[in-house]
Design a protein around this motif. Structure first.
Motif, PDB file in Angstrom:
ATOM      1  N   VAL A 126     -37.215  12.901 -26.070  1.00 51.50           N
ATOM      2  CA  VAL A 126     -37.802  13.064 -24.509  1.00 51.50           C
ATOM      3  C   VAL A 126     -37.742  14.420 -23.947  1.00 51.50           C
ATOM      4  O   VAL A 126     -38.794  15.045 -23.444  1.00 51.50           O
ATOM      5  CB  VAL A 126     -37.208  11.978 -23.875  1.00 51.50           C
ATOM      6  N   TYR A 127     -36.683  14.988 -23.818  1.00 51.96           N
ATOM      7  CA  TYR A 127     -36.382  16.207 -22.885  1.00 51.96           C
ATOM      8  C   TYR A 127     -36.890  17.236 -23.723  1.00 51.96           C
ATOM      9  O   TYR A 127     -36.963  17.743 -25.031  1.00 51.96           O
ATOM     10  CB  TYR A 127     -34.735  16.310 -22.615  1.00 51.96           C
ATOM     11  N   TYR A 128     -37.537  18.127 -22.685  1.00 51.20           N
ATOM     12  CA  TYR A 128     -38.142  19.570 -23.213  1.00 51.20           C
ATOM     13  C   TYR A 128     -37.987  20.535 -21.954  1.00 51.20           C
ATOM     14  O   TYR A 128     -38.756  20.390 -20.906  1.00 51.20           O
ATOM     15  CB  TYR A 128     -39.515  19.510 -23.772  1.00 51.20           C
ATOM     16  N   GLY A 129     -36.810  21.416 -22.337  1.00 52.19           N
ATOM     17  CA  GLY A 129     -36.682  22.189 -21.075  1.00 52.19           C
ATOM     18  C   GLY A 129     -35.465  23.060 -21.491  1.00 52.19           C
ATOM     19  O   GLY A 129     -34.973  23.302 -22.530  1.00 52.19           O
ATOM     20  N   GLY A 130     -35.020  23.881 -20.175  1.00 55.98           N
ATOM     21  CA  GLY A 130     -33.945  24.679 -20.428  1.00 55.98           C
ATOM     22  C   GLY A 130     -32.564  24.163 -20.139  1.00 55.98           C
ATOM     23  O   GLY A 130     -31.538  25.011 -20.361  1.00 55.98           O
ATOM     24  N   SER A 131     -32.271  22.938 -19.905  1.00 55.53           N
ATOM     25  CA  SER A 131     -30.933  22.446 -19.504  1.00 55.53           C
ATOM     26  C   SER A 131     -30.215  21.878 -20.830  1.00 55.53           C
ATOM     27  O   SER A 131     -30.635  21.071 -21.534  1.00 55.53           O
ATOM     28  CB  SER A 131     -30.881  21.385 -18.526  1.00 55.53           C
ATOM     29  N   SER A 132     -29.213  22.643 -21.164  1.00 50.63           N
ATOM     30  CA  SER A 132     -28.305  21.922 -22.127  1.00 50.63           C
ATOM     31  C   SER A 132     -27.938  20.461 -22.347  1.00 50.63           C
ATOM     32  O   SER A 132     -28.044  19.629 -23.274  1.00 50.63           O
ATOM     33  CB  SER A 132     -26.991  22.890 -22.688  1.00 50.63           C
ATOM     34  N   SER A 133     -27.716  19.845 -20.962  1.00 51.64           N
ATOM     35  CA  SER A 133     -27.424  18.610 -20.842  1.00 51.64           C
ATOM     36  C   SER A 133     -28.715  17.685 -21.203  1.00 51.64           C
ATOM     37  O   SER A 133     -28.525  16.502 -21.395  1.00 51.64           O
ATOM     38  CB  SER A 133     -27.034  18.150 -19.510  1.00 51.64           C
ATOM     39  N   GLY A 134     -29.932  18.069 -21.355  1.00 48.49           N
ATOM     40  CA  GLY A 134     -31.167  17.217 -21.549  1.00 48.49           C
ATOM     41  C   GLY A 134     -31.073  17.145 -22.969  1.00 48.49           C
ATOM     42  O   GLY A 134     -31.878  16.064 -23.455  1.00 48.49           O
ATOM     43  N   TYR A 135     -30.389  17.869 -23.982  1.00 46.82           N
ATOM     44  CA  TYR A 135     -30.397  17.511 -25.486  1.00 46.82           C
ATOM     45  C   TYR A 135     -29.446  16.763 -25.978  1.00 46.82           C
ATOM     46  O   TYR A 135     -28.188  17.127 -25.762  1.00 46.82           O
ATOM     47  CB  TYR A 135     -30.573  18.954 -26.433  1.00 46.82           C
ATOM     48  N   ALA A 136     -29.683  15.818 -26.651  1.00 47.68           N
ATOM     49  CA  ALA A 136     -28.815  14.902 -27.275  1.00 47.68           C
ATOM     50  C   ALA A 136     -27.944  15.077 -28.507  1.00 47.68           C
ATOM     51  O   ALA A 136     -26.703  14.610 -28.584  1.00 47.68           O
ATOM     52  CB  ALA A 136     -29.471  13.207 -27.390  1.00 47.68           C
ATOM     53  N   TYR A 137     -28.642  16.011 -29.147  1.00 44.16           N
ATOM     54  CA  TYR A 137     -28.084  16.236 -30.665  1.00 44.16           C
ATOM     55  C   TYR A 137     -28.244  17.709 -30.807  1.00 44.16           C
ATOM     56  O   TYR A 137     -28.911  18.668 -30.457  1.00 44.16           O
ATOM     57  CB  TYR A 137     -28.880  15.680 -31.714  1.00 44.16           C
TER      58      TYR A 137
END
Length: 122
Positions: free
Chosen positions: A100-111
């Motif tokens: 879902v996430y597309y952006g610059g925050s590392s916390s947005g990426y699950a894997y």
């Protein structure tokens, strides 16, 4: 999805490297992807991101014009072509994925992949 980053190494200033991130599974094409890096004593920062289709990309200002993110969904692989490398590019580079996430925050990426070391000598 499981991610395996590779391609790091030692290179002189002005040199080039291509990082790869191999993904397991048959759903790689549904994930937005990102490359991050973390230098000693610094926070992890986004280098570049790409949407699931490859239709949109984003770059940190520090790498614009030097790095190119791309993906080959048929090969389940993400790439980061790095040209004109500078000593300040020295870091451990990580690939990351999220549906879902597309952006610059590392916390947005699950894997996350395990990281590959890039060292640029002056």
């Amino acid at each position: 999805v499981q991610l395996q980053a590779s391609g790091g190494g030692l290179v002189q200033t002005g040199g080039s490297l291509r990082l790869s991130c191999a993904a397991s599974g048959r759903t790689f094409s549904t994930y937005n992807m990102g490359w991050f890096r973390q230098a000693p004593g610094k926070e992890r920062e986004l280098v570049a991101a790409i949407t699931w289709s490859g239709g949109r990309t984003f770059y940190a200002d520090s790498v614009k014009g030097r790095f190119t993110i791309s993906r080959d969904n048929a090969k389940n692989t993400l790439y980061l072509q790095m040209n004109s490398l500078k000593p300040e590019d020295t870091a451990v580079y990580y690939c990351a994925a999220d549906r879902v996430y597309y952006g610059g925050s590392s916390s947005g990426y699950a894997y996350w992949g395990q990281g590959t070391q890039v060292t640029v000598s002056s």
